[in-house]
Design an enzyme around this catalytic site. Structure first.
Site, PDB file in Angstrom:
ATOM      1  N   HIS A 120      21.008  27.780  -0.122  1.00 24.45           N
ATOM      2  CA  HIS A 120      21.429  29.153  -0.465  1.00 24.45           C
ATOM      3  C   HIS A 120      21.544  29.208  -1.991  1.00 24.45           C
ATOM      4  O   HIS A 120      20.565  29.016  -2.693  1.00 24.45           O
ATOM      5  CB  HIS A 120      22.743  29.434   0.279  1.00 24.45           C
ATOM      6  N   HIS A 178      11.749  32.127   1.776  1.00 30.94           N
ATOM      7  CA  HIS A 178      12.944  32.932   2.054  1.00 30.94           C
ATOM      8  C   HIS A 178      12.971  33.296   3.525  1.00 30.94           C
ATOM      9  O   HIS A 178      11.900  33.529   4.116  1.00 30.94           O
ATOM     10  CB  HIS A 178      12.936  34.202   1.190  1.00 30.94           C
ATOM     11  N   ASP A 237      15.780  32.395  -7.075  1.00 27.01           N
ATOM     12  CA  ASP A 237      16.264  31.189  -7.754  1.00 27.01           C
ATOM     13  C   ASP A 237      15.192  30.533  -8.607  1.00 27.01           C
ATOM     14  O   ASP A 237      15.503  29.809  -9.550  1.00 27.01           O
ATOM     15  CB  ASP A 237      16.782  30.183  -6.719  1.00 27.01           C
TER      16      ASP A 237
HETATM   17  C1  LIG Z   1      15.066  29.549   2.210  1.00 33.72           C
HETATM   18  C2  LIG Z   1      14.616  28.725   3.433  1.00 33.72           C
HETATM   19  C3  LIG Z   1      15.780  27.893   3.944  1.00 33.72           C
HETATM   20  C4  LIG Z   1      14.175  29.713   4.504  1.00 33.72           C
HETATM   21  O1  LIG Z   1      13.590  28.964   5.461  1.00 33.72           O
HETATM   22  P1  LIG Z   1      13.423  29.387   6.994  1.00 33.72           P
HETATM   23  O2  LIG Z   1      13.360  30.831   7.182  1.00 33.72           O
HETATM   24  O3  LIG Z   1      14.448  28.653   7.765  1.00 33.72           O
HETATM   25  O4  LIG Z   1      11.951  28.829   7.219  1.00 33.72           O
HETATM   26  P2  LIG Z   1      11.596  27.562   8.028  1.00 33.72           P
HETATM   27  O5  LIG Z   1      12.523  26.450   7.736  1.00 33.72           O
HETATM   28  O6  LIG Z   1      11.441  27.994   9.443  1.00 33.72           O
HETATM   29  O7  LIG Z   1      10.178  27.175   7.414  1.00 33.72           O
HETATM   30  C5  LIG Z   1       8.936  27.720   7.844  1.00 33.72           C
HETATM   31  C6  LIG Z   1       7.829  26.798   7.365  1.00 33.72           C
HETATM   32  O8  LIG Z   1       7.708  26.887   5.940  1.00 33.72           O
HETATM   33  C7  LIG Z   1       7.954  25.613   5.347  1.00 33.72           C
HETATM   34  N1  LIG Z   1       8.790  25.837   4.159  1.00 33.72           N
HETATM   35  C8  LIG Z   1       9.792  26.722   4.041  1.00 33.72           C
HETATM   36  N2  LIG Z   1      10.301  26.655   2.807  1.00 33.72           N
HETATM   37  C9  LIG Z   1       9.596  25.722   2.151  1.00 33.72           C
HETATM   38  C10 LIG Z   1       9.672  25.211   0.847  1.00 33.72           C
HETATM   39  N3  LIG Z   1      10.579  25.660  -0.018  1.00 33.72           N
HETATM   40  N4  LIG Z   1       8.812  24.244   0.483  1.00 33.72           N
HETATM   41  C11 LIG Z   1       7.900  23.788   1.365  1.00 33.72           C
HETATM   42  N5  LIG Z   1       7.769  24.231   2.617  1.00 33.72           N
HETATM   43  C12 LIG Z   1       8.619  25.179   3.013  1.00 33.72           C
HETATM   44  C13 LIG Z   1       8.712  24.821   6.391  1.00 33.72           C
HETATM   45  O9  LIG Z   1       8.532  23.427   6.208  1.00 33.72           O
HETATM   46  C14 LIG Z   1       8.080  25.316   7.660  1.00 33.72           C
HETATM   47  O10 LIG Z   1       6.815  24.708   7.797  1.00 33.72           O
HETATM   48  P3  LIG Z   1       6.255  24.326   9.247  1.00 33.72           P
HETATM   49  O11 LIG Z   1       6.177  25.636  10.002  1.00 33.72           O
HETATM   50  O12 LIG Z   1       4.936  23.714   8.968  1.00 33.72           O
HETATM   51  O13 LIG Z   1       7.260  23.404   9.847  1.00 33.72           O
HETATM   52  C15 LIG Z   1      13.437  27.796   3.036  1.00 33.72           C
HETATM   53  O14 LIG Z   1      12.324  28.556   2.622  1.00 33.72           O
HETATM   54  C16 LIG Z   1      13.846  26.796   1.975  1.00 33.72           C
HETATM   55  O15 LIG Z   1      14.404  25.744   2.293  1.00 33.72           O
HETATM   56  N6  LIG Z   1      13.543  27.097   0.664  1.00 33.72           N
HETATM   57  C17 LIG Z   1      13.980  26.230  -0.399  1.00 33.72           C
HETATM   58  C18 LIG Z   1      15.439  26.523  -0.738  1.00 33.72           C
HETATM   59  C19 LIG Z   1      15.620  27.806  -1.510  1.00 33.72           C
HETATM   60  O16 LIG Z   1      14.903  28.097  -2.439  1.00 33.72           O
HETATM   61  N7  LIG Z   1      16.627  28.559  -1.093  1.00 33.72           N
HETATM   62  C20 LIG Z   1      17.015  29.792  -1.763  1.00 33.72           C
HETATM   63  C21 LIG Z   1      16.696  30.986  -0.909  1.00 33.72           C
HETATM   64  S1  LIG Z   1      17.006  32.464  -1.864  1.00 33.72           S
END
Ligand SMILES: CC(C)(COP(=O)(O)OP(=O)(O)OC[C@H]1O[C@@H](n2cnc3c(N)ncnc32)[C@H](O)[C@@H]1OP(=O)(O)O)[C@@H](O)C(=O)NCCC(=O)NCCS
Length: 376
Positions: free
Chosen positions: A220, A259, A313
């Protein structure tokens, strides 16, 4: 019921008049106003009023809010003494969390959950949290806290209290816009956390402390500091590919990318990137912004076809760095802005409360016979 909504994805937990996000179009709307308009035309104080009242203030109302923020910005002695005790041992987000609880502890009206008192609490926390973080940073640098000034707006005051130097017009503008962009974002994890605590009719201070603890995590608000570390570790363009390949090879994520809601570019990232270009013109740290752009381009090619784009971010890290702000203050800065959205949701919550109490599907053992400890 046997269905499980993991991560509560796609579940509406409440209705709100505060914010609408269209994750497919990349739209972010605060109470009917598009984020691009607010970033260009309004101020953080106006946006705070908008979130707390769902309408823009007139001149008198805005002046009144600014005067209240000026009055509330200084810290009570006990809070300042606490920060002096905490800074060598405690990181800034936890300092903020503890300070909010102490500000609540000395407020005789903390358990008054009527709307007029809650509104004052919301503005009080907005004012004081910025002073807490600035004082913390001054003290850990061996400097005395700087008193706020009544002639500066909220974002400019924060920069002033942080550095003790007159911020440039560009720095004031950039910080003000950064505060606007981070002010509100519908039912994100920290807002939900505030809402869960508030739903028990615990007070606004404890609800906000819960939200700060939730924002701290790297999935987050903690992502902006993690982006700083990633780009810092990459150092040079030639290291981008091996660094990213190694990261993804280990099954890790690139921070600042992706996201839960946006499946296209996050509009906040677009605005921050534009500001980044302006700040880079005079910043000694522009290499960092340039490298972030190259990382963004590399990731766009690498992740082509996946709905993964830079989020807020990704660019807040380079913009803050170019303003000379230390990386462990990036997430606290997020909190200094989001306090307005958190408290606005709490105003809605307290006005029409329902205890948040979901279920969990039991899948443990059944009908076991209790064995006395001597026989185990
Ligand atoms: C924000 C976040 C948690 C949202 O994720 P989510 O909706 O739960 O998406 P999922 O975890 O279901 O991911 C979907 C796919 O994208 C990939 N993915 C998502 N974010 C990724 C990232 N930052 N880098 C690489 N791969 C990523 C996942 O590995 C997954 O791949 P798969 O389908 O092959 O397994 C995620 O994108 C993340 O961890 N981002 C990095 C942290 C960040 O920047 N957070 C700030 C948000 S404002």
């Amino acid at each position: 019921m046997t269905e499980i909504a993991r991560g509560l994805e796609g579940i509406n937990v409440t209705a709100t008049k505060l914010c609408r996000i269209d994750g497919l179009k990349g739209e972010l709307i605060y109470s009917g106003y598009n984020i691009y308009d607010l970033a260009e035309k309004s101020s953080f104080e106006e946006v705070a009023f908008l979130l707390w009242n769902q309408r823009l203030p007139n001149k008198q109302e805005l002046d009144d809010l600014k005067a209240f923020l000026n009055k509330e910005r200084p810290l009570d002695g006990v809070v300042e003494r606490l920060i002096r005790e905490l800074w060598p041992h405690v990181r800034p987000m936890r300092t903020l969390e503890i300070a909010v609880e102490v500000i609540g502890a000395i407020d005789p009206d903390s358990s008054d959950l009527t709307q007029p008192t809650l509104r004052k609490t919301a503005a009080r926390l907005t004012a004081k949290m910025a002073t807490v973080i600035a004082a913390y940073d001054r003290l850990r640098n061996g400097k005395e806290p700087v008193a706020p000034r009544d002639d500066l707006g909220h974002a400019a005051n924060f920069l002033w209290m942080l550095t003790g130097e007159e911020p440039t017009e560009l720095a004031k503008h950039v910080m003000d816009v950064a505060f606007i962009l981070h002010a509100e974002h519908e039912m994100n994890a920290s807002t939900f956390s505030a809402m869960v605590t508030g739903s028990t009719l615990s007070d606004m201070y404890s609800s906000i402390a819960s939200a700060i603890g939730t924002l701290k995590g790297p999935l987050h608000g903690g992502a902006n500091e993690a982006v700083f570390k990633t780009v810092d570790a990459i150092k040079e363009e030639k290291n981008i590919a091996p660094h990213v390949e190694a990261l993804l090879g280990r099954g890790e994520r690139v921070m600042g990318i992706g996201h839960r809601i946006y499946k296209t570019t996050d509009p906040r990232a677009v605005i921050l990137e534009r500001l980044g270009h302006q700040v880079a013109e005079t910043s000694p740290d522009r290499w960092y912004f340039d490298l972030s752009l190259k990382l963004r381009d590399y990731l766009a090619r690498k992740l082509e076809g996946k709905p993964l784009y830079p989020n807020v971010d990704f660019f807040s890290a380079s913009v803050y760095r170019m303003l000379g702000i230390k990386s462990d203050l990036y997430t606290p800065i997020f909190a200094l802005a989001r306090i307005t959205g958190w408290t606005a949701h709490l105003l809605e919550q307290y006005a029409d409360n329902r205890l948040v109490r979901p279920n969990a599907l039991y899948e443990g053992a059944a009908n076991r016979e209790y064995t006395p400890i001597a026989n185990r």
